[in-house]
Write a protein that holds these residues in place. Structure first.
Motif, PDB file in Angstrom:
ATOM      1  N   TYR A 216       0.830  -1.203   0.000  1.00 41.99           N
ATOM      2  CA  TYR A 216       0.000   0.000   0.000  1.00 41.99           C
ATOM      3  C   TYR A 216       0.869   1.259   0.000  1.00 41.99           C
ATOM      4  CZ  TYR A 216      -3.473  -3.436   1.441  1.00 41.99           C
ATOM      5  OH  TYR A 216      -4.280  -4.544   1.508  1.00 41.99           O
ATOM      6  N   LEU A 217       0.345   2.274  -0.665  1.00 45.10           N
ATOM      7  CA  LEU A 217       1.028   3.562  -0.736  1.00 45.10           C
ATOM      8  C   LEU A 217       0.008   4.657  -0.444  1.00 45.10           C
ATOM      9  CD1 LEU A 217       3.680   5.103  -1.586  1.00 45.10           C
ATOM     10  CD2 LEU A 217       2.666   5.244  -3.871  1.00 45.10           C
ATOM     11  N   PHE A 218       0.359   5.557   0.464  1.00 52.35           N
ATOM     12  CA  PHE A 218      -0.511   6.677   0.825  1.00 52.35           C
ATOM     13  C   PHE A 218       0.217   7.972   0.473  1.00 52.35           C
ATOM     14  CE2 PHE A 218      -1.380   3.091   3.587  1.00 52.35           C
ATOM     15  CZ  PHE A 218      -2.754   2.965   3.494  1.00 52.35           C
ATOM     16  N   ASN A 248       8.951   7.079  14.569  1.00 51.55           N
ATOM     17  CA  ASN A 248       9.757   5.905  14.905  1.00 51.55           C
ATOM     18  C   ASN A 248       8.977   4.839  15.658  1.00 51.55           C
ATOM     19  OD1 ASN A 248      12.139   6.677  13.665  1.00 51.55           O
ATOM     20  ND2 ASN A 248      12.910   7.765  15.456  1.00 51.55           N
ATOM     21  N   LYS A 249       7.795   5.193  16.153  1.00 46.57           N
ATOM     22  CA  LYS A 249       6.956   4.211  16.840  1.00 46.57           C
ATOM     23  C   LYS A 249       6.272   3.271  15.853  1.00 46.57           C
ATOM     24  CE  LYS A 249       4.271   5.864  20.096  1.00 46.57           C
ATOM     25  NZ  LYS A 249       3.314   6.778  20.766  1.00 46.57           N
ATOM     26  N   PHE A 250       6.351   3.599  14.558  1.00 48.29           N
ATOM     27  CA  PHE A 250       5.673   2.796  13.540  1.00 48.29           C
ATOM     28  C   PHE A 250       6.686   2.360  12.476  1.00 48.29           C
ATOM     29  CE2 PHE A 250       2.556   5.543  15.496  1.00 48.29           C
ATOM     30  CZ  PHE A 250       1.471   4.706  15.705  1.00 48.29           C
ATOM     31  N   PRO A 251       7.560   1.417  12.819  1.00 44.66           N
ATOM     32  CA  PRO A 251       8.609   0.996  11.874  1.00 44.66           C
ATOM     33  C   PRO A 251       8.071   0.314  10.625  1.00 44.66           C
ATOM     34  CG  PRO A 251       8.537  -0.464  13.785  1.00 44.66           C
ATOM     35  CD  PRO A 251       7.640   0.698  14.104  1.00 44.66           C
ATOM     36  N   GLN A 266       2.547  22.658  -4.285  1.00 44.18           N
ATOM     37  CA  GLN A 266       2.769  22.273  -2.898  1.00 44.18           C
ATOM     38  C   GLN A 266       4.238  22.466  -2.527  1.00 44.18           C
ATOM     39  OE1 GLN A 266       1.777  20.032  -5.295  1.00 44.18           O
ATOM     40  NE2 GLN A 266       3.790  19.117  -5.636  1.00 44.18           N
ATOM     41  N   GLU A 267       4.544  22.323  -1.237  1.00 42.29           N
ATOM     42  CA  GLU A 267       5.933  22.414  -0.781  1.00 42.29           C
ATOM     43  C   GLU A 267       6.593  21.040  -0.724  1.00 42.29           C
ATOM     44  OE1 GLU A 267       5.613  24.423   2.951  1.00 42.29           O
ATOM     45  OE2 GLU A 267       5.351  26.394   2.037  1.00 42.29           O
ATOM     46  N   PHE A 268       5.831  20.045  -0.326  1.00 39.62           N
ATOM     47  CA  PHE A 268       6.332  18.676  -0.234  1.00 39.62           C
ATOM     48  C   PHE A 268       5.298  17.731  -0.842  1.00 39.62           C
ATOM     49  CE2 PHE A 268       7.467  21.088   3.554  1.00 39.62           C
ATOM     50  CZ  PHE A 268       8.833  20.917   3.672  1.00 39.62           C
ATOM     51  N   VAL A 269       5.765  16.552  -1.229  1.00 36.54           N
ATOM     52  CA  VAL A 269       4.869  15.427  -1.480  1.00 36.54           C
ATOM     53  C   VAL A 269       5.363  14.302  -0.581  1.00 36.54           C
ATOM     54  CG1 VAL A 269       3.901  13.810  -3.137  1.00 36.54           C
ATOM     55  CG2 VAL A 269       4.529  16.118  -3.879  1.00 36.54           C
ATOM     56  N   VAL A 270       4.476  13.777   0.243  1.00 34.69           N
ATOM     57  CA  VAL A 270       4.863  12.693   1.142  1.00 34.69           C
ATOM     58  C   VAL A 270       4.174  11.412   0.700  1.00 34.69           C
ATOM     59  CG1 VAL A 270       5.455  14.097   3.143  1.00 34.69           C
ATOM     60  CG2 VAL A 270       3.087  13.471   2.770  1.00 34.69           C
ATOM     61  N   ALA A 271       4.936  10.342   0.673  1.00 30.18           N
ATOM     62  CA  ALA A 271       4.428   9.042   0.241  1.00 30.18           C
ATOM     63  C   ALA A 271       4.830   8.003   1.282  1.00 30.18           C
ATOM     64  CB  ALA A 271       4.988   8.683  -1.133  1.00 30.18           C
ATOM     65  N   PHE A 272       3.844   7.390   1.903  1.00 23.20           N
ATOM     66  CA  PHE A 272       4.076   6.403   2.954  1.00 23.20           C
ATOM     67  C   PHE A 272       3.828   5.008   2.393  1.00 23.20           C
ATOM     68  CE2 PHE A 272       2.906  10.321   5.018  1.00 23.20           C
ATOM     69  CZ  PHE A 272       3.665  10.375   6.176  1.00 23.20           C
ATOM     70  N   GLU A 273       4.802   4.125   2.542  1.00 22.67           N
ATOM     71  CA  GLU A 273       4.663   2.737   2.101  1.00 22.67           C
ATOM     72  C   GLU A 273       4.500   1.831   3.318  1.00 22.67           C
ATOM     73  OE1 GLU A 273       7.255   1.636  -1.488  1.00 22.67           O
ATOM     74  OE2 GLU A 273       8.458   3.146  -0.442  1.00 22.67           O
ATOM     75  N   THR A 274       3.554   0.904   3.239  1.00 27.02           N
ATOM     76  CA  THR A 274       3.354  -0.037   4.335  1.00 27.02           C
ATOM     77  C   THR A 274       2.536  -1.230   3.854  1.00 27.02           C
ATOM     78  OG1 THR A 274       2.558  -0.294   6.624  1.00 27.02           O
ATOM     79  CG2 THR A 274       1.233   1.079   5.157  1.00 27.02           C
ATOM     80  N   ASP A 275       2.660  -2.320   4.570  1.00 28.62           N
ATOM     81  CA  ASP A 275       1.799  -3.480   4.337  1.00 28.62           C
ATOM     82  C   ASP A 275       0.630  -3.491   5.316  1.00 28.62           C
ATOM     83  OD1 ASP A 275       3.218  -4.688   2.195  1.00 28.62           O
ATOM     84  OD2 ASP A 275       4.719  -5.439   3.604  1.00 28.62           O
ATOM     85  N   TYR A 276       0.601  -2.500   6.209  1.00 27.28           N
ATOM     86  CA  TYR A 276      -0.399  -2.486   7.275  1.00 27.28           C
ATOM     87  C   TYR A 276      -1.087  -1.122   7.328  1.00 27.28           C
ATOM     88  CZ  TYR A 276       2.512  -6.460   8.499  1.00 27.28           C
ATOM     89  OH  TYR A 276       3.231  -7.632   8.448  1.00 27.28           O
ATOM     90  N   PRO A 277      -2.183  -0.937   6.588  1.00 27.96           N
ATOM     91  CA  PRO A 277      -2.886   0.353   6.589  1.00 27.96           C
ATOM     92  C   PRO A 277      -3.287   0.819   7.978  1.00 27.96           C
ATOM     93  CG  PRO A 277      -3.695  -1.037   4.812  1.00 27.96           C
ATOM     94  CD  PRO A 277      -2.796  -1.898   5.648  1.00 27.96           C
ATOM     95  N   ASP A 279      -1.627   0.658  10.664  1.00 19.03           N
ATOM     96  CA  ASP A 279      -0.507   1.365  11.286  1.00 19.03           C
ATOM     97  C   ASP A 279      -0.425   2.800  10.777  1.00 19.03           C
ATOM     98  OD1 ASP A 279       0.045  -0.938  12.611  1.00 19.03           O
ATOM     99  OD2 ASP A 279       1.898  -1.412  11.533  1.00 19.03           O
ATOM    100  N   PHE A 280      -0.715   2.984   9.500  1.00 23.13           N
ATOM    101  CA  PHE A 280      -0.682   4.341   8.946  1.00 23.13           C
ATOM    102  C   PHE A 280      -1.793   5.195   9.555  1.00 23.13           C
ATOM    103  CE2 PHE A 280      -1.969   7.423   5.613  1.00 23.13           C
ATOM    104  CZ  PHE A 280      -0.823   8.199   5.637  1.00 23.13           C
ATOM    105  N   VAL A 281      -2.977   4.613   9.729  1.00 21.47           N
ATOM    106  CA  VAL A 281      -4.084   5.338  10.371  1.00 21.47           C
ATOM    107  C   VAL A 281      -3.675   5.799  11.766  1.00 21.47           C
ATOM    108  CG1 VAL A 281      -6.422   5.118  11.308  1.00 21.47           C
ATOM    109  CG2 VAL A 281      -5.898   4.195   9.046  1.00 21.47           C
ATOM    110  N   ASP A 282      -3.085   4.892  12.541  1.00 23.57           N
ATOM    111  CA  ASP A 282      -2.683   5.233  13.910  1.00 23.57           C
ATOM    112  C   ASP A 282      -1.568   6.278  13.913  1.00 23.57           C
ATOM    113  OD1 ASP A 282      -4.533   3.391  14.725  1.00 23.57           O
ATOM    114  OD2 ASP A 282      -3.080   1.798  15.138  1.00 23.57           O
ATOM    115  N   LEU A 283      -0.645   6.171  12.965  1.00 25.85           N
ATOM    116  CA  LEU A 283       0.440   7.147  12.863  1.00 25.85           C
ATOM    117  C   LEU A 283      -0.108   8.544  12.605  1.00 25.85           C
ATOM    118  CD1 LEU A 283       3.345   8.179  12.419  1.00 25.85           C
ATOM    119  CD2 LEU A 283       3.210   7.294  10.079  1.00 25.85           C
ATOM    120  N   VAL A 284      -1.010   8.663  11.641  1.00 21.41           N
ATOM    121  CA  VAL A 284      -1.560   9.981  11.298  1.00 21.41           C
ATOM    122  C   VAL A 284      -2.337  10.559  12.476  1.00 21.41           C
ATOM    123  CG1 VAL A 284      -3.161  11.208   9.787  1.00 21.41           C
ATOM    124  CG2 VAL A 284      -1.612   9.500   8.831  1.00 21.41           C
ATOM    125  N   MET A 285      -3.075   9.718  13.185  1.00 21.52           N
ATOM    126  CA  MET A 285      -3.823  10.210  14.346  1.00 21.52           C
ATOM    127  C   MET A 285      -2.883  10.761  15.413  1.00 21.52           C
ATOM    128  SD  MET A 285      -6.968   7.508  14.865  1.00 21.52           S
ATOM    129  CE  MET A 285      -7.569   8.426  16.282  1.00 21.52           C
TER     130      MET A 285
END
Length: 319
Positions: A216-218, A248-251, A266-277, A279-285
């Motif tokens: 997955y990519l966000f 760092n809490k979400f390796p 925009q100033e940045f484009v951020v792309a998060f890769e993970t196999d566990y969506p 974890d990404f939800v919890d990270l953003v929160m």
């Protein structure tokens, strides 16, 4: 005993030198959770200079000194060279493009034979380009996830014109003529100016991206407020320490930060890769609760993308 906001606002660490009231008051403008490190840095500067009392002038000189050191370090990293066959070469930075496409419904009304031929032509083109060009090309599907785009191509190249050459060639295919570009983000790689104090061995060489290792990519564009850039580098590093600590809490979540200053809206484009969506939800929160979130102006739209082979991404269009 609980600590209220007023106590946090007035918090000052134990002082080793004499401070004037004006200098102490200035420290209240520094976020409380980095105030201790700022005070320690100023006092160390004063000690190194043989100064026994910290006043407004000392605070200003100390912070200018720190800023100057940070700028010098950034410039040194920018011009860092690597040796290859005895010759010095500048570290090359990559261009990065996230291109989002929506299929024109008219394509589905074409005869089946035409659609099949167009799919073969388009898939062959993408696979040939991927195999023979210098570009890194990754494909993702958003069918059934978003209404404004169906597929996304993540393209990485050392040449900006490579994106143009590929797009021109793609538009010449039959299926390509039915793909509308709904969004396209352009950015570049760049070394981060912030240090990861919680994981010093973590290499943050953002001049070279190695993508495509997760399902997955966000993706989202990112803009910070002008107030953020008016903070000193010292203060921004302190705020980013909290941000980095949460990350760092979400390796399981890998962050790819690229920079768009001056080359896109925009100033940045951020792309998060993970196999566990999840974890990404919890990270953003958790990031929403950090001090740095005060300075966010824009971090939408957010795109959830599923990694697929080029052929599977085209097949996901249901044509």
């Amino acid at each position: 005993m609980s600590v209220n906001d007023k106590e946090l606002e007035d918090f000052m660490p134990a002082l080793e030198l004499n401070w004037t009231d004006g200098a102490v008051e200035r420290m209240k403008n520094v976020p409380f959770f980095v105030r201790k490190s700022v005070v320690r840095g100023i006092e160390q500067f004063a000690k190194d200079m043989g100064i026994e009392e910290v006043d407004d002038a000392v605070v200003s000189r100390a912070r200018q000194e720190r800023e100057g050191a940070a700028i010098a370090k950034a410039r040194a990293e920018k011009t860092q060279t690597s040796t290859d066959n005895g010759e010095n070469k500048e570290v090359k930075r990559q261009y990065v493009n996230f291109a989002f496409y929506k299929l024109d419904p008219a394509f589905r009304r074409l005869p089946k034979e035409e659609r099949e031929e167009a799919k073969r032509e388009f898939t062959d083109f993408l696979e040939e380009w991927d195999a023979n060009s210098k570009m890194i090309l990754l494909s993702y599907s958003m069918v059934g996830i978003r209404s404004d785009c169906d597929i996304m191509l993540w393209r990485i190249s050392y040449e900006l014109e490579e994106f143009q050459r590929m797009t021109t060639r793609m538009l010449l295919t039959k299926l390509g003529s039915y793909l509308n570009v709904t969004l396209s983000y352009l950015s570049m790689t760049k070394r981060s100016m912030y240090q990861d104090m919680f994981n010093p061995e973590h290499e943050e060489d953002r001049t070279h991206i190695i993508p495509g290792k997760a399902k997955y990519l966000f993706i989202y564009p990112f803009v910070k407020s002008r107030e953020w850039y008016l903070l000193t580098q010292f203060t921004r590093q302190g705020i980013m320490d909290e941000h980095i600590f949460v990350g760092n809490k979400f390796p399981s979540v890998k962050l790819n930060t690229t920079y768009s200053f001056g080359i896109d809206d925009q100033e940045f484009v951020v792309a998060f890769e993970t196999d566990y969506p999840q974890d990404f939800v919890d990270l953003v929160m958790e990031l929403r609760e950090t001090e740095g979130s005060r300075y966010v102006v824009e971090d939408t739209p957010i795109f959830t993308c599923v990694a697929m082979s080029l052929e599977d991404a085209i097949n996901s269009l249901g044509i």
